[in-house]
Design a protein around this motif. Sequence first.
Motif, PDB file in Angstrom:
ATOM      1  N   THR A 188       0.630  -1.356   0.082  1.00 35.43           N
ATOM      2  CA  THR A 188      -0.207   0.028   0.062  1.00 35.43           C
ATOM      3  C   THR A 188       0.977   1.218  -0.012  1.00 35.43           C
ATOM      4  N   ARG A 190       0.215   4.036   1.544  1.00 38.68           N
ATOM      5  CA  ARG A 190      -0.242   4.780   2.538  1.00 38.68           C
ATOM      6  C   ARG A 190       1.060   5.570   3.360  1.00 38.68           C
ATOM      7  N   THR A 295      -2.836   3.961  -0.622  1.00 38.43           N
ATOM      8  CA  THR A 295      -3.103   3.898   0.619  1.00 38.43           C
ATOM      9  C   THR A 295      -4.415   3.450   1.205  1.00 38.43           C
ATOM     10  N   THR A 366      -4.864   3.982  -0.080  1.00 45.18           N
ATOM     11  CA  THR A 366      -5.169   3.970   1.431  1.00 45.18           C
ATOM     12  C   THR A 366      -6.675   3.466   1.669  1.00 45.18           C
ATOM     13  N   GLN A 435      -2.757  -3.980   4.013  1.00 45.35           N
ATOM     14  CA  GLN A 435      -2.029  -2.994   4.958  1.00 45.35           C
ATOM     15  C   GLN A 435      -0.540  -3.665   5.540  1.00 45.35           C
ATOM     16  N   CYS A 461      -9.627  -2.304  10.150  1.00 47.06           N
ATOM     17  CA  CYS A 461      -8.193  -2.051   9.131  1.00 47.06           C
ATOM     18  C   CYS A 461      -7.769  -0.707   8.887  1.00 47.06           C
ATOM     19  N   PRO A 466      -0.010   0.120   9.304  1.00 47.04           N
ATOM     20  CA  PRO A 466       0.792  -0.860   8.728  1.00 47.04           C
ATOM     21  C   PRO A 466       1.964  -1.847   9.547  1.00 47.04           C
TER      22      PRO A 466
END
Length: 493
Positions: A188, A190, A295, A366, A435, A461, A466
């Motif tokens: 991801t 993120r 993300t 995300t 994640q 979640c 993460p």
Amino acid sequence: MKMRKIYYTDGTRRQLNLFREIIVDNFAGGGGASTGIELATGLSVDIAINHDPAAIAMHQVNHPDTEHYCESVWEVDPREAAKGRPIGLAWFSPDCKHFSKAKGGKPVEKSIRGLAWVAVRWAATVSPRVIILENVEEFQSWGPLGKDGRPDPDKKGYTFRSFVRALNRHGYKVEWKELKACDYGAPTIRKRLFLIARRDGRPIIWPESTHGDPKSAAVKSGKLKPWRTASEIMDWSLETPSIFNRKKPLSENTMRRIARGIQRFVLNNPDPFIIKVNHSGDFFRGQKLDKPLQTVTAKNGWGVVDPVLTQRGYGDPEGQRSMLDLKKPLGTVTAGGNKFAIATSHLIKLRGTCRDGQTVMNPMPTITAGGLHVGEVRAFLTKYYGSDTGQALSDPLHTVTTKDRFGLVTIKGENYQIADIGMRMLQPHELFAAQGFPANYVIDRDINGIKYSKAKQVARCGNAVPPPFAEQLVRANLPEFCVSEHMTKFARV
């Protein structure tokens, strides 16, 4: 000195000193930070605090050795919780919604924005050796609110600087930096701000990236692993129901997004992601993709979509509806008895400003806590024989060259036409995998066996850190706590 033995799944054991420094996870949520810390140390965090009973229940089933406090962080007395034990690490992930740009121009709550001050309380009362705080990048702009309940633009960052100075006064050296999860092995993109404060005189160390852009020199030379991608975490065995003739039709905006995505990722893509299928409709993973997912937030806004050729006739007053006409929803498309040969896939976001979606060749976006809004779109393609491209699969149209890409997809020199389009929402187990959670992390039930709804699973979640972030930060700054990677109960992906 009192000791006890800890056994691991590989049969190894470790002597644990009960008078060692302890680890505290404030705002523990579903356990992302706690899991990352355990992946690094081989031990559950000693104390986890969260006001939400559902979050604590999920944390308990995965971290049964942890002492849990189901109450506000302000109601937990650090001295009573520590019970005289030294604290090696105190982790804080205060609510980020009232800092995030995703909240837009809505008024924010001072009490929620002020939750980070609890880190200073722990610093003042029990002096953790290391403090790590995680939040959105906008946390750096933390400042007073105006009369309208919105941040005062003239005092941007004022409170954040005061927060840092408060930690300095308690003997902490403080640094902060933005990190991306895909650079540490989570599929991801993120991005989060991390603040590290330590008072033991040792240097603050920012972990080196373990993964990078597949096109970069570092990856090509073998120095870094390539980013993990959205395709790696997707469950290709799940069906993607056709977008046509549904009991509850998709909204016009969703259909338009699907149409734009099909044009961009299938019709105008010279080398689309390929999934092999058999005649019974079972899907198997195809070629490997080269980028991570974007993300993942607490509101799952991404889905998967699959294409169908345009229609001619069948009661359409205009005589034809093209998937390429972005001004109107797609018309009904029949398969005409054709067998699907291959499928291509991409993701769309069903809320927000996203127009076309993204390829599954990139990391996941995300994941948010508020609901399932990410879908997969899968285009089912059938081998095309002949020089004409038909709009209805049983009814050829006038000759159209491949360059026009009117429902004709060329893959590796072979022509295919779109037979159907399917769409489904990404499922919680896929989002947790995006994640970076371990494969055996329990997400669907609590410590008492009570089942969680999909919405609650996604909320846990999207609010979670993460785990690769926490693992790498702990390994870099607290190596004396850490064990080799196999000494953990969690299964690494």
